[in-house]
Scaffold this motif. Structure first.
Motif, PDB file in Angstrom:
ATOM      1  N   UNK A  41      59.191  56.721  23.548  1.00 51.59           N
ATOM      2  CA  UNK A  41      58.378  55.972  24.505  1.00 51.59           C
ATOM      3  C   UNK A  41      57.978  54.640  23.877  1.00 51.59           C
ATOM      4  N   UNK A  42      57.587  53.692  24.703  1.00 57.92           N
ATOM      5  CA  UNK A  42      57.173  52.408  24.135  1.00 57.92           C
ATOM      6  C   UNK A  42      55.940  52.545  23.263  1.00 57.92           C
TER       7      UNK A  42
ATOM      8  N   UNK B 105      44.403  54.006  29.763  1.00 60.88           N
ATOM      9  CA  UNK B 105      43.766  53.804  28.464  1.00 60.88           C
ATOM     10  C   UNK B 105      44.321  54.784  27.438  1.00 60.88           C
ATOM     11  N   UNK B 106      44.517  56.038  27.875  1.00 55.77           N
ATOM     12  CA  UNK B 106      45.007  57.061  26.940  1.00 55.77           C
ATOM     13  C   UNK B 106      46.377  56.689  26.383  1.00 55.77           C
ATOM     14  N   UNK B 107      47.250  56.169  27.235  1.00 62.17           N
ATOM     15  CA  UNK B 107      48.567  55.739  26.789  1.00 62.17           C
ATOM     16  C   UNK B 107      48.474  54.650  25.738  1.00 62.17           C
ATOM     17  N   UNK B 386      46.330  56.579  37.621  1.00 65.82           N
ATOM     18  CA  UNK B 386      45.818  56.661  36.252  1.00 65.82           C
ATOM     19  C   UNK B 386      45.489  58.091  35.846  1.00 65.82           C
ATOM     20  N   UNK B 387      45.437  58.991  36.843  1.00 61.99           N
ATOM     21  CA  UNK B 387      45.041  60.368  36.548  1.00 61.99           C
ATOM     22  C   UNK B 387      46.239  61.213  36.129  1.00 61.99           C
ATOM     23  N   UNK B 388      47.407  60.902  36.671  1.00 61.90           N
ATOM     24  CA  UNK B 388      48.589  61.705  36.339  1.00 61.90           C
ATOM     25  C   UNK B 388      49.595  60.842  35.594  1.00 61.90           C
TER      26      UNK B 388
END
Lengths: 294, 427
Positions: A41-42, B105-107, B386-388
């Motif tokens: 993933x990025x 944000x988590x990503x 943003x939730x899934x």
């Protein structure tokens, strides 16, 4: 000693090009093939080797099939309109009778080529607008309001609307290339054909078409590979929608990578796009036997 | 010999050029000339009035801190989501930048390139304590906070009060009443009583998130929204998609060809009586037209198992790159100070998470009403996209477009969703 010197000069001249081509084209290309064997993933810095599973995924991917289908439509329509129709257009503009107005028409046809594709796409967004768009207003004006529809919001018309815009933009360039090529045809060929009693249409097929073979080849290559790579037009106009109806391979690749964050599969799609364009280019080079001017 | 020298020079020159290429993006917070600190600032409001607001704030901050130079860049919504991903993957994050909460944000946090803010917050409780506590949740993962919430938002049906009064239509209290109201409006001559710009995937996802929250029990949603346990087998999803499909029948053919902004303009012009919008858009509607409007939350679905009164909406805020200089922290505090918040809500009309930022002085009665709805909401449902995981959201968003154009069925969409969820579970 002398032989060595002769050998080094061409290398020196070629070195920068070879270096940059390698760095910016060939290394990324190889890297891309390499990446398509990984899951990553990025956001992550680790890659997981998954073998050929991304290629398996490709064969089961309905969206890729829709996209491929759209690219093929793009290619077929572009070849007919841009290559064939542009050649006819060029021949008409170079005809003795039309010469007087040719300058004006050339400018008119070439104008869209000079406008940036983003601007054109926004422009056509207005043209296709279902409520205030030019196209629907025009249809209503001439009493064909039953044909007015939300062109970009209808899954059957979206891809054709995008293709139509592309043709409008690109036909000028191809016409120009043909005009240059037609101007190089020796006049005596036409004179000889005229003496033999050939009409305008006969002269077009017997003299113009065979004489512009090289240009036709280049134009075919440009339009077909362009159709496989097409990204900007559908991306700006529809983003591949509604649903996936106007998806192309390049948009699918981009979204897989940067929206859905599956870089490995995006690399696989990129490899597919590369293979397709390379194969088409090779076939065309083979069939048209170009480079060996008779 | 001369030739060999020539050769060497070429090699050297090209390698120097390459070296220059590769090191050009390591400018994060480095001094450019002597003691000037450069801060890269990236937000998503190239449109007015926010663009000017931030431009003015930057100028003000630079005046207070003569040694700081702020480089600002801004792109809209969807482009922002894509660009920030490219930047984070290249380790080229700006020092201060906008972020949505929850999975977005988590990503970003999962990249390991975002600054942890716990220490900064603990050091200056006067500042960090002045932000509404509950809004930190979307930026906090494993007890570490990575973002400072700034704007708060919620999504509700905006309705044209005048049209409702003229046709004797009550504000609907349930989903059936909503359909009733839409039918009545249709009879009154409004061909598309409800509208939405369905070319925007996020607009579809907002609908879906709210509808699912109404019809599906919350514990099932929480399980499904988690990529490790998501299965999406509850029959409520089919019901939810049917509800969405039913609503699109009131939007007409136009909706799949326009974007949300066009839909909003139609509402502001009084052409369309109902539109599902964010409170953040109150200002835009007021600027674009002079319709008198009110709002009501997405009504309860009678046979639904979900939460009947929760409000869809989540804060947006600021994040810092791990390599950001100390001056960037100063700038962050400046951006989220009470003073800035007041001026912000006054200038932009949007609500914020800073205590004392939204008052009668800074906002109009309509905005205050919205603010109260946010504070009073029983629960908050995050924005669905943003939730899934985005691969799930994408199936729902594209599926929503296909539903509206009669290209697919809820069952087909759910089959694709389950497939995508299975893939995520196995990762």
């Amino acid at each position: 000693m002398k032989i060595k010197r002769v050998k080094i000069t061409p290398i020196l001249f070629m070195l920068p090009t070879v270096l940059f081509l390698g760095l910016f084209i060939y290394i990324p290309l190889i890297q891309n093939f390499y990446n398509s064997f990984f899951e990553f993933s990025v956001f992550s810095q680790t890659k997981e080797f998954v073998g050929l599973s991304k290629f398996k995924q490709l064969f089961a991917d309905g969206v890729a099939l829709t996209a491929l289908n759209n690219n093929v439509k793009y290619a077929i329509i572009s070849v007919i309109l841009q290559v064939f129709f542009a050649l006819v257009l060029a021949a008409i503009l170079e005809d003795k009778f039309f010469r007087r107005f040719a300058q004006v028409f050339r400018v008119i046809y070439f104008m869209p080529v000079m406008i940036s594709i983003s601007v054109i796409a926004l422009l056509f967004g207005f043209v296709y607008n279902p409520q205030i768009g030019l196209l629907n207003s025009f249809l209503e004006l001439i009493g064909l309001e039953q044909f007015a529809k939300p062109w970009l919001g209808n899954s059957t018309t979206a891809i054709y609307s995008v293709i139509a815009m592309s043709q409008w933009q690109s036909i000028g360039l191809i016409t120009m290339l043909f005009i240059v090529s037609i101007q190089k045809i020796p006049k005596d060929l036409y004179e000889a054909a005229e003496i033999d009693g050939a009409g305008k249409i006969r002269r077009f097929f017997s003299v113009t078409v065979p004489q512009v073979k090289e240009a036709t080849f280049v134009n075919l290559l440009v339009t077909v590979t362009g159709s496989i790579l097409v990204f900007n037009e559908p991306y700006i106009l529809t983003n591949g929608g509604p649903g996936n109806s106007s998806m192309t391979l390049a948009i699918h690749m981009y979204q897989t990578g940067f929206v859905k964050d599956d870089m490995g599969y995006a690399s696989t799609l990129a490899s597919l796009i590369f293979l397709l364009s390379a194969v088409f280019a090779l076939i065309q080079i083979k069939v048209s036997k170009t480079g060996k001017e008779e | 010999m001369k030739k060999y020298l020539c050769f060497l020079v070429v090699i050297l020159a090209s390698s120097m050029f390459l070296a220059a290429c590769s090191s050009s993006n390591e400018s994060n917070g480095e001094s450019s000339d002597g003691d000037t600190v450069v801060i890269d600032f990236f937000h998503r409001w190239p449109n007015e009035p926010r663009k000017s607001f931030y431009d003015e704030k930057i100028a003000e901050f630079e005046k207070q801190h003569p040694n700081v130079k702020i480089n600002v860049d801004s792109v809209l919504n969807d482009s922002y989501k894509e660009k920030i991903k490219v930047l984070v993957s290249n380790d080229d994050l700006p020092d201060v930048f906008t972020s949505w909460s929850d999975t977005f944000a988590a990503n970003l946090v999962s990249s390991g390139r975002i600054m942890e803010l716990n220490d900064v917050m603990a050091e200056d409780t006067e500042w960090s304590g002045n932000i509404i506590e509950s809004q930190y949740a979307g930026f906090t993962f494993d007890d570490v906070t990575y973002g400072i919430p700034f704007t708060v938002d919620g999504k509700a049906f905006f309705y044209n009060k005048q049209i409702f009064e003229e046709n004797n239509i009550e504000v609907p209290g349930s989903y059936d009443e909503l359909i009733d109201a839409l039918d009545q409006l249709k009879k009154a001559g409004y061909e598309t009583p409800l509208v939405e710009g369905l070319t925007n995937g996020w607009a579809i996802s907002h609908y879906m998130g709210t509808i699912f929250d109404r019809v599906i029990a919350n514990d099932i949603l929480l399980k499904d929204y988690n990529t490790e346990t998501g299965e999406y087998t509850d029959p409520g999803y089919i019901r939810g998609l049917e509800i969405f499909k039913e609503l699109t029948t009131y939007m007409g053919e136009v909706s799949t060809a326009i974007d949300h902004e066009a839909a909003r303009n139609m509402f502001a012009a009084g052409e369309v009586p109902v539109l599902y919008m964010q409170f953040a858009e109150v200002g835009y509607v007021q600027d674009a037209g002079d319709v008198e409007f009110g709002f009501f939350n997405f009504p309860e679905v009678e046979d639904g198992d979900g939460r009947p009164k929760s409000l869809t909406g989540a804060p947006e805020g600021w994040m810092l790159s791990k390599n950001a200089p100390p001056e960037a922290v100063e700038f962050l505090k400046f951006l989220t100070s009470e003073e800035t918040a007041k001026e912000f809500t006054k200038a932009d009309g949007q609500l914020n998470a800073i205590k004392g930022g939204v008052t009668e002085e800074t906002s109009n009665p309509t905005s205050l009403e919205a603010y109260q709805i946010i504070l009073d909401a029983s629960d908050a449902t995050p924005w669905f996209d943003n939730a899934v995981d985005i691969s799930i959201a994408d199936v729902f968003m594209r599926g929503g477009q296909e539903l509206a154009t009669d290209q697919t069925t809820p069952e087909e969409i759910m089959a694709k969703v389950q497939e995508a969820a299975a893939k995520l579970r196995n990762q």
